[in-house]
Motif scaffolding. Structure first.
Motif: not given
Length: 455
Positions: A80-88, A150-155, A223-224
């Protein structure tokens, strides 16, 4: 920073395993070279400690690029991909490194975020690491099974902000948390580089920001857990917001019910409806007012096109109709229609529009808005476009009486005109205005509004 109930960022008694709450609009210090052990830097929470505290012994989740993610995790029940962090970075918008403008409407839980394809990128969207991450995540966010969701990483969304320290503006090194989001829609688009005029393909996401739990916050232990290989993907949901868990259970049908909405913010001040003084949009708005001040009827065509752009950006299928005659319009300046539903099952909705070119910051009264409201029939909607602002009472009456009227004030008008000029006129606003005046006469007709249904 707002006062918190039981979580103090400077609390010397903080212990590993305690919850770390991150609230929408929290300002964080994102310092180059910062450690993961300092809780506070320059009086603000340390981003790196919040996202990856030192006791967890995990790599940082950086914001070095616009689209960032830790490596895939091989957990006990799969990868699984734990998280994706977007920066604008709004201060970069329009530059070669960021020739697009992300859009934020956190009060209504919506963010429109562009991928990282650039004019110089070779290949189609997906050639860059960031776009590949978005394509992979979008597939899971649109999943039709609970297992996929469930697998979808939080954005997690952040945007760069300017802070003032000792009377000096500090542009870099600070971010604002804008919430956790679900990918509602992914589109392939063609954009124009404002510097070179070159067109290039890219991705754009419509993100639904979910409402948080206590204090409109996210517990970062969620996220942990997603970064803990010893926990199953299902178990890693235990600290997720209830709204996220509901989406995991119910899928896309739950999005309208889990989207963040701030009801108290629906009435906006005149200042909030106008561009920031001294900004590019403020200059554009003043230019629009001066250009149309002696030809206010022609402003109706610009208003019609701006309304079409705003409605289409919301995902609506909108078709422009015509302008009414300059005299005797009865409160209707332009007519259009929205086709609701799918290609094989749709129904048209009549749109009546009113346009008012006034000096910026001039207030639009309830009586003026009532003119278009009076013309609405059951199932129709109204749009009011102005260079000015809507008075508090006008907004309250629209909300309290539940009138289906969309209010487009000077700030949104100017921002939309800038985007239209970039997309269709190489960024030349003068060409857009000339086209509007040239086309005005051809757009006028004398027809009943309901005839737009048959065009």
């Amino acid at each position: 920073m707002d006062e918190r109930t039981d979580v103090d960022w400077t609390d010397a008694d903080w212990r590993p395993g305690s919850r770390r709450l991150l609230r929408v609009h929290d300002e964080l210090r994102y310092a180059q070279g910062a450690t993961q052990s300092e809780r506070v830097i320059d009086g603000l929470p340390n981003y790196h400690w919040l996202m990856s505290p030192d006791h967890l012994k995990r790599p940082k989740v950086t914001l070095a690029a616009g689209i960032n993610a830790p490596k895939d995790l091989v957990a006990c029940d799969g990868t699984r991909r734990p998280v994706i962090a977007l920066r604008s970075s709004p201060w970069k918008a329009g530059h070669e490194t960021n020739p697009w403008h992300d859009e934020f409407d956190l009060d209504h839980g919506h963010v429109r975020y562009f991928g990282d394809h650039k004019p110089s990128t070779i290949g189609l969207p997906g050639a860059t690491k960031g776009d590949r991450l978005l394509l992979e995540a979008a597939r899971l966010h649109s999943g039709t099974t609970r297992a996929e969701r469930e697998l979808a990483p939080p954005i997690m969304i952040f945007r760069a902000i300017t802070v003032y320290r000792a009377g000096r503006a500090v542009v870099k090194g600070h971010v604002e948390f804008c919430g956790v989001a679900i990918i509602e829609r992914l589109e392939h688009v063609v954009q124009r580089d404002p510097d070179t005029g070159r067109s290039f393909p890219n991705l754009v996401l419509d993100l639904a920001v979910v409402s948080g739990g206590e204090l409109d916050s996210v517990d970062l232990r969620w996220i942990d857990d997603r970064r803990n290989a010893g926990l199953s993907t299902s178990t890693a949901l235990r600290y997720a917001p209830d709204t996220w868990k509901r989406w995991v259970r119910e899928g896309a049908l739950a999005i309208p019910r889990v989207r963040r909405r701030m009801l108290a913010s629906t009435v906006r001040t005149a200042e909030e409806q106008q561009p920031v003084p001294g900004s590019e949009d403020a200059a554009v708005l003043e230019r629009l007012y001066r250009f149309f001040d002696g030809r206010k009827h022609a402003f109706e065509l610009l208003a019609s096109r701006v309304a079409a752009e705003v409605l289409r950006e919301s995902g609506a299928t909108y078709r422009e109709g015509w302008l009414s005659r300059p005299s005797g319009d009865g409160g209707v300046d332009f007519v259009g229609r929205i086709d609701m539903g799918s290609i094989n099952a749709s129904t048209p909705v009549v749109v009546l529009g009113q346009a008012k070119c006034v000096a910026p910051r001039t207030g639009i009264s309830p009586e003026q808005v009532a003119r278009v409201v009076a013309r609405l029939r059951r199932g129709w909607i109204g749009v009011y476009v102005t260079t000015g602002s809507f008075s508090k009472q006008a907004q309250i009456e629209i909300i309290d009486d539940q009138y289906p009227v969309i209010l487009i004030a000077g700030g949104l008008l100017a921002a939309t005109v800038v985007r239209m000029a970039q997309a269709n006129y190489g960024g030349d606003i003068e060409e857009l205005l000339k086209s509007t005046v040239d086309d005005y006469g051809k757009a006028i007709t004398h027809r009943r509004p309901e005839e737009v249904i048959s065009i």
